[in-house]
Design a protein around this motif. Structure first.
Motif, mmCIF file in Angstrom:
data_model
loop_
_atom_site.group_PDB
_atom_site.id
_atom_site.type_symbol
_atom_site.label_atom_id
_atom_site.label_comp_id
_atom_site.label_asym_id
_atom_site.label_seq_id
_atom_site.Cartn_x
_atom_site.Cartn_y
_atom_site.Cartn_z
ATOM 1 N N HIS A 44 4.342 1.035 4.952
ATOM 2 C CA HIS A 44 4.843 0.550 3.661
ATOM 3 C C HIS A 44 3.837 0.852 2.554
ATOM 4 N N VAL A 45 4.364 1.070 1.339
ATOM 5 C CA VAL A 45 3.520 1.305 0.165
ATOM 6 C C VAL A 45 3.956 0.367 -0.953
ATOM 7 N N ASP A 46 3.010 -0.383 -1.497
ATOM 8 C CA ASP A 46 3.260 -1.224 -2.664
ATOM 9 C C ASP A 46 2.683 -0.538 -3.892
ATOM 10 N N VAL A 47 3.518 -0.369 -4.898
ATOM 11 C CA VAL A 47 3.096 0.234 -6.165
ATOM 12 C C VAL A 47 3.237 -0.823 -7.252
ATOM 13 N N GLY A 48 2.113 -1.218 -7.834
ATOM 14 C CA GLY A 48 2.115 -2.257 -8.855
ATOM 15 C C GLY A 48 1.979 -1.683 -10.248
ATOM 16 N N LEU A 49 2.917 -2.048 -11.130
ATOM 17 C CA LEU A 49 2.937 -1.568 -12.512
ATOM 18 C C LEU A 49 2.967 -2.765 -13.460
ATOM 19 N N PRO A 50 2.742 -2.569 -14.753
ATOM 20 C CA PRO A 50 2.674 -3.702 -15.684
ATOM 21 C C PRO A 50 4.036 -4.351 -15.948
ATOM 22 N N THR A 51 3.984 -5.581 -16.432
ATOM 23 C CA THR A 51 5.178 -6.323 -16.843
ATOM 24 C C THR A 51 5.605 -5.875 -18.238
ATOM 25 N N GLY A 52 6.910 -5.859 -18.472
ATOM 26 C CA GLY A 52 7.437 -5.471 -19.778
ATOM 27 C C GLY A 52 7.227 -6.541 -20.831
ATOM 28 N N HIS A 53 7.817 -6.340 -22.003
ATOM 29 C CA HIS A 53 7.579 -7.220 -23.147
ATOM 30 C C HIS A 53 8.830 -8.009 -23.527
ATOM 31 N N GLY B 209 -1.717 -1.120 -9.162
ATOM 32 C CA GLY B 209 -2.347 -0.099 -8.342
ATOM 33 C C GLY B 209 -1.437 0.331 -7.211
ATOM 34 N N THR B 210 -2.027 0.940 -6.177
ATOM 35 C CA THR B 210 -1.275 1.447 -5.030
ATOM 36 C C THR B 210 -1.929 0.972 -3.740
ATOM 37 N N LYS B 211 -1.115 0.421 -2.832
ATOM 38 C CA LYS B 211 -1.620 -0.030 -1.536
ATOM 39 C C LYS B 211 -0.736 0.525 -0.424
ATOM 40 N N TRP B 212 -1.363 1.263 0.493
ATOM 41 C CA TRP B 212 -0.678 1.788 1.664
ATOM 42 C C TRP B 212 -1.018 0.904 2.866
ATOM 43 N N THR B 213 -0.039 0.503 3.634
ATOM 44 C CA THR B 213 -0.262 -0.308 4.829
ATOM 45 C C THR B 213 0.264 0.442 6.051
ATOM 46 N N GLY B 214 -0.611 0.566 7.039
ATOM 47 C CA GLY B 214 -0.237 1.265 8.257
ATOM 48 C C GLY B 214 -0.379 0.381 9.484
ATOM 49 N N SER B 215 -0.153 0.957 10.652
ATOM 50 C CA SER B 215 -0.221 0.200 11.906
ATOM 51 C C SER B 215 -1.639 -0.229 12.242
ATOM 52 N N VAL C 49 -5.289 0.610 2.746
ATOM 53 C CA VAL C 49 -6.185 1.061 1.682
ATOM 54 C C VAL C 49 -5.506 0.757 0.355
ATOM 55 N N TYR C 50 -6.305 0.317 -0.607
ATOM 56 C CA TYR C 50 -5.799 -0.065 -1.931
ATOM 57 C C TYR C 50 -6.662 0.577 -3.005
ATOM 58 N N VAL C 51 -6.017 1.107 -4.051
ATOM 59 C CA VAL C 51 -6.761 1.716 -5.150
ATOM 60 C C VAL C 51 -6.101 1.387 -6.481
#
Length: 440
Positions: free
Chosen positions: A204-213, A329-335, A339-341
């Motif tokens: 799974h990959v979580d991609v976090g972006l800013p909240t709108g206005h 940011g971006t977080k990849w989760t594996g078995s 890793v998060y950046v």
């Protein structure tokens, strides 16, 4: 504006005489003589336009010869300046010694990007306009034989992205999208960790972006545009909404006529990196669904979503979630780990992986300077690190999310043919409606 492109170019192609003199006239140690530099024009001299201009001014191998903006000059309350004249002033300050010696005759300014693109002495163009102009300005540059450095997202509409990627490839043009995180160590290392299999099978990959206005980001009163701004030209192919300062400079992003909200403003950064780690640069999801979108109570000023959640499934079985509810940011989760950046931070389940001296098994395209990578590729004719095809695909989930939202359906998507299983959704995705006589 009703003049044909062919007639227009016929009238303007011969207007500008070359500004660069022979190499024998001038040449500093460590800097190529003027005739050996890559000549560049900048279209859009606002925040990112002037930022890019400043970056390119610092590169010895290029020379800014023209700036273009529908606003001649603007001064904010903090006395910061933008517009075509501000770009000219910034460049000529840098080139003061060369102008004094006669080696460089100065920077020309334009309001119409077509005039700049018609100049035969310009090799490369920076496009840093609002999103709704990216495709038209870039296509004009490509068809005039220019290489292009264009700000993210590559285009405002999906169909524009496909057209730009096709044209760029057909002409073998060098294209760089301003998704500059690919030219930073932390983001490259994070992608290398995933691609090397260190976190095991990617799940799974979580991609976090800013909240709108929800609220106005400035003066929200309808008023006459300033005399320095050609507002009709600024609106261009998009609807001409009443002029409101709070949705003009920078904040045009929060109205879907001109931008794509925080979702499209940032998807070309963190989802682009997500795709890099997933090895999906030339791929894409097979399912996309928009869920839990919210808006301001009053959509007359800003109609882009405040909250958003985009769920994707890829053919590999990997799922992604692109949302303002995720950590930026971006977080990849594996078995076997994760890793998060994000900007200024790189973390992993094994701290050894993020040390600079660690060597992952998989080494990826290395660029440590995004603008220099573009210039190097202009000279070598190799693909830049953020070429048009991958940039178009990195933001495709955002385009699909808006269509999913409009149809109320989870979309089945074929990334090879770039088609939806739903005819109505496909029609929405490929829709190109421009105001007046503007055409791609």
């Amino acid at each position: 504006m009703k003049q044909s492109r062919r007639a227009f170019l016929g009238q303007t192609a011969a207007v500008a005489a070359p500004l660069i003199v022979p190499a024998s006239v001038f040449g500093k140690a460590g800097r190529p003589a003027p005739s050996n530099r890559i000549t560049m024009g900048v279209i859009g001299c606002g925040g990112m336009g002037l930022s890019n201009l400043g970056q390119f001014l610092g590169k010895a191998e290029c020379q800014i010869v023209a700036t273009c903006d529908v606003e001649h000059l603007r001064e904010s309350k903090t006395k910061s300046r933008s517009g075509a004249l501000a770009g000219k002033e910034q460049a000529e300050k840098k080139y003061a010694d060369e102008m004094k010696s006669g080696a460089f005759k100065g920077v020309d300014t334009y309001k119409d990007f077509r005039e700049l693109c018609a100049r035969k002495d310009i090799q490369a163009v920076v496009v840093a306009t609002p999103d709704h102009w990216h495709a038209l300005a870039s296509m004009e540059a490509l068809k005039n034989g220019k290489d292009v450095y264009c700000e993210k997202p590559i285009t405002h509409l999906f169909a524009e992205g496909r057209a730009i990627a096709n044209e760029s490839e057909k002409r073998k043009a060098v294209w760089q999208t301003g998704s500059q995180q690919r030219s930073e160590f932390a983001f490259r290392r994070a992608a290398e960790i995933v691609r090397s299999g260190l976190i095991g099978k990617l799940k799974h990959v979580d991609v976090g972006l800013p909240t709108g206005h929800k609220q106005s980001q400035g003066d929200a009163k309808v008023q006459e545009p300033p005399a320095s701004l050609d507002y009709d030209f600024w609106c261009g192919p998009s609807p001409k909404l009443p002029y409101i300062p709070a949705r003009n400079h920078f904040h045009w992003r929060w109205n879907l006529a001109y931008g794509g909200g925080q979702l499209m403003d940032w998807i070309g950064h963190h989802n682009d990196i997500g795709h890099w780690g997933m090895d999906e640069d030339l791929g894409g999801p097979v399912e996309v669904e928009a869920v839990d979108f919210t808006w301001s109570d009053d959509k007359t000023l800003y109609d882009a979503p405040v909250d958003y959640d985009v769920r994707c499934l890829y053919a590999s079985g990997v799922t992604t979630r692109i949302s303002n509810k995720n950590t930026m940011g971006t977080k990849w989760t594996g078995s076997d780990g994760w890793v998060y950046v994000t900007r200024g931070k790189l973390e992993a389940s094994n701290p050894e992986w993020v040390k600079k001296e660690f060597t992952p098994a998989k080494k990826l395209y290395t660029s440590d300077d995004h603008r220099k990578n573009f210039l190097d590729c202009v000279k070598s004719r190799e693909k830049a690190i953020c070429h048009a095809e991958l940039s178009h695909r990195s933001i495709t989930p955002g385009h699909l999310a808006y269509v999913s939202l409009a149809t109320g359906k989870k979309l089945k998507w074929d990334p090879k043919t770039e088609t939806c299983d739903d005819a109505a959704a496909q029609k929405l995705l490929m829709k190109l409606e421009y105001r007046g006589d503007w055409k791609l």
